[in-house]
Design an enzyme around this catalytic site. Structure first.
Site, PDB file in Angstrom:
ATOM      1  N   LYS A   1      44.769 152.495  22.483  1.00 13.66           N
ATOM      2  CA  LYS A   1      45.399 151.268  21.965  1.00 13.66           C
ATOM      3  C   LYS A   1      46.901 151.421  21.761  1.00 13.66           C
ATOM      4  O   LYS A   1      47.651 150.463  21.873  1.00 13.66           O
ATOM      5  CB  LYS A   1      44.738 150.831  20.656  1.00 13.66           C
TER       6      LYS A   1
ATOM      7  N   GLU B   1      45.902 140.857  13.563  1.00  8.15           N
ATOM      8  CA  GLU B   1      44.673 140.984  12.795  1.00  8.15           C
ATOM      9  C   GLU B   1      44.017 142.294  13.225  1.00  8.15           C
ATOM     10  O   GLU B   1      44.346 142.862  14.258  1.00  8.15           O
ATOM     11  CB  GLU B   1      43.718 139.823  13.083  1.00  8.15           C
TER      12      GLU B   1
ATOM     13  N   SER C   1      38.180 156.559  26.259  1.00  9.07           N
ATOM     14  CA  SER C   1      39.187 155.725  25.597  1.00  9.07           C
ATOM     15  C   SER C   1      39.630 156.258  24.246  1.00  9.07           C
ATOM     16  O   SER C   1      40.748 155.984  23.815  1.00  9.07           O
ATOM     17  CB  SER C   1      38.653 154.296  25.451  1.00  9.07           C
TER      18      SER C   1
HETATM   19  C1  LIG Z   1      39.226 149.237  20.677  1.00  7.92           C
HETATM   20  C2  LIG Z   1      38.578 150.311  21.448  1.00  7.92           C
HETATM   21  C3  LIG Z   1      37.879 150.040  22.652  1.00  7.92           C
HETATM   22  C4  LIG Z   1      37.661 148.652  23.185  1.00  7.92           C
HETATM   23  O1  LIG Z   1      38.814 147.946  23.501  1.00  7.92           O
HETATM   24  P1  LIG Z   1      39.197 147.520  24.985  1.00  7.92           P
HETATM   25  O2  LIG Z   1      40.280 146.535  24.788  1.00  7.92           O
HETATM   26  O3  LIG Z   1      37.999 146.955  25.651  1.00  7.92           O
HETATM   27  O4  LIG Z   1      39.668 148.748  25.682  1.00  7.92           O
HETATM   28  C5  LIG Z   1      37.349 151.097  23.362  1.00  7.92           C
HETATM   29  N1  LIG Z   1      37.454 152.369  22.919  1.00  7.92           N
HETATM   30  C6  LIG Z   1      38.111 152.680  21.779  1.00  7.92           C
HETATM   31  C7  LIG Z   1      38.189 154.102  21.366  1.00  7.92           C
HETATM   32  C8  LIG Z   1      38.692 151.668  21.000  1.00  7.92           C
HETATM   33  O5  LIG Z   1      39.327 151.977  19.868  1.00  7.92           O
END
Ligand SMILES: *Cc1c(COP(=O)(O)O)cnc(C)c1O
Length: 417
Positions: free
Chosen positions: A101, A123, A388
């Site tokens: 993010k 938010e 992610s």
């Molecule tokens: C917020 C989050 C996601 C999902 O968000 P996307 O916008 O779909 O990428 C995925 N993995 C993690 C670790 C997150 O914090």
């Protein structure tokens, strides 16, 4: 033969100038003040973000502050365990703050600075976006107002503490159900009042134009790096690329550089407890076209067209829509949208932790689980999975609900050596 040569000019064609990906996207806000604010925003983005100075500064921030490029890691033990699929992880868990993010939050913060704004507004639901944005605000010396439902504030104490430590104002939202939807409304209302001084920063590749475009561009660093790293390590392209889809930011950033390649692409949605409305957050797999939060996409909605209740054990994935670009790429049959349920994700979390020494976020575990499904087919191929985020934030929840893995894996008949 490359079946996807027709995607060669994709980035020039989508989105259109007014933010459409085919019939999806656009800006459906009704508040005239907000529309003015978003027009100014889109104009600022289109001019400033293309300048050599902006690009050079963002590149420096990514390297020196975020720690990019993140590694592309070949999981040899995991690959050997399941046979002939070579699994590579794109390690966004090693990006500063532990997830992808920050990639778009730093871009949004830099844009605010160039536009002469003094404050970032957003938010947050589970608090992940709030923490990333508070980090960017601290870096750029900007004020930061994070709107958060009172119910979420009570549930997410560690992230509330992080935001406050970073100097952000966490503003409780106490109407309605006191969760994410009300927080979105409150943040939009604040932006409409304060846009001369502030910019609104969305947490995913959704929302009205220009957010889906902007977040995709800032997240594209994931796929650009991964593609170059994979070719450098192996001399060729991967056969498949996999990422989890909440609103779709880490996924679209991963996928876009591969669209014109002969590569199969999989967006993994959370099946939660099952296929019934309210038991999952698999928006593209089970949803339909509709407008919410100011954009047109495929979403899970009730009979009135309002956002339906959604569920997943991954709090970052329980969003009732996917971004408009995902909806279009689904209709074009370019990306396969597949599902993984709560328990399959937890199984992958335990396996990756034990076999490779990497504890993934539950969100990311959905993508890992789908890669394991591919590996179990036993065909010779290679897969890049975007990890992610890291799992530290999920440890207490996982331990309480699923234990530490011994009994869980045994029950599912999995033996690790
Ligand atoms: C917020 C989050 C996601 C999902 O968000 P996307 O916008 O779909 O990428 C995925 N993995 C993690 C670790 C997150 O914090």
């Amino acid at each position: 033969m490359n079946p996807y040569r027709n995607f060669d000019n994709y980035l020039k064609e989508y989105p259109t100038e007014d933010g459409y990906f085919g019939k999806y996207g656009g800006n459906y806000l009704e508040d005239a003040e907000l529309l003015r604010a978003f027009c100014e925003y889109a104009e600022g983005y289109n001019t400033i973000a293309q300048s050599a100075q902006f690009i050079a500064e963002l590149r420096r921030i990514r390297k020196d502050f975020q720690g990019r490029p993140t590694p592309l890691y070949h999981c040899q033990k995991l690959s050997n365990m399941f046979g002939r699929t070579q699994i590579y992880l794109k390690r966004e868990d090693l990006n500063h703050t532990g997830a992808h993010k920050l990639n778009h939050c730093m871009g949004e913060g830099l844009l605010a600075k160039y536009m002469g704004k003094k404050k970032l507004i957003a938010e947050t639901g589970a608090g992940q976006h709030g923490v990333a944005l508070a980090t960017a605000a601290a870096y750029f010396g900007l004020a930061c107002d994070i709107y958060m439902g009172e119910v979420d504030i009570a549930k997410q104490a560690p992230n509330v503490a992080r935001m406050k430590m970073l100097g952000a104002n966490v503003i409780p939202v106490s109407h309605g159900l006191k969760t994410l939807k009300e927080a979105v409304d409150a943040a939009f209302a604040a932006y409409s009042r304060e846009y001369h001084e502030a910019i609104y920063c969305i947490g995913t590749a959704a929302g009205p134009h220009p957010f889906p475009l902007m977040v995709r561009d800032f997240q594209q660093v994931i796929g650009d790096e991964a593609r170059a790293q994979f070719i450098e390590q192996t001399g060729h392209l991967p056969d498949k690329v996999v990422a989890c889809v909440g609103g779709g930011s880490n996924a679209i950033g991963t996928f876009v550089p591969f669209l014109a390649d002969p590569v199969e692409i999989y967006g993994v949605e959370p099946l939660g407890r099952g296929a019934a409305l309210g038991d999952n957050a698999a928006s593209i797999s089970y949803g339909r076209e509709g407008v919410m939060h100011g954009f047109n996409s495929i979403m899970l909605s009730d009979e009135n067209g309002d956002p339906a209740p959604v569920y997943s054990n991954a709090s970052g994935l329980d969003y009732p829509a996917a971004g408009p670009e995902h909806a279009m790429l689904h209709d074009m049959n370019r990306i396969h949208y597949v599902t993984i349920d709560d328990e399959e994700a937890i199984e992958a979390l335990f396996i990756l932790s034990r076999v490779e020494g990497i504890i993934p976020a539950i969100e990311s575990s959905h993508a890992v689980a789908y890669a394991l499904k591919i590996a179990r087919e036993g065909k010779p191929n290679s897969v890049i999975v975007t990890l992610s985020g890291r799992g530290d934030k999920d440890l207490d929840y996982v331990a309480e609900h699923y234990g530490y893995g011994d009994a869980f894996l045994r029950k599912r008949g999995i033996v690790l050596k």
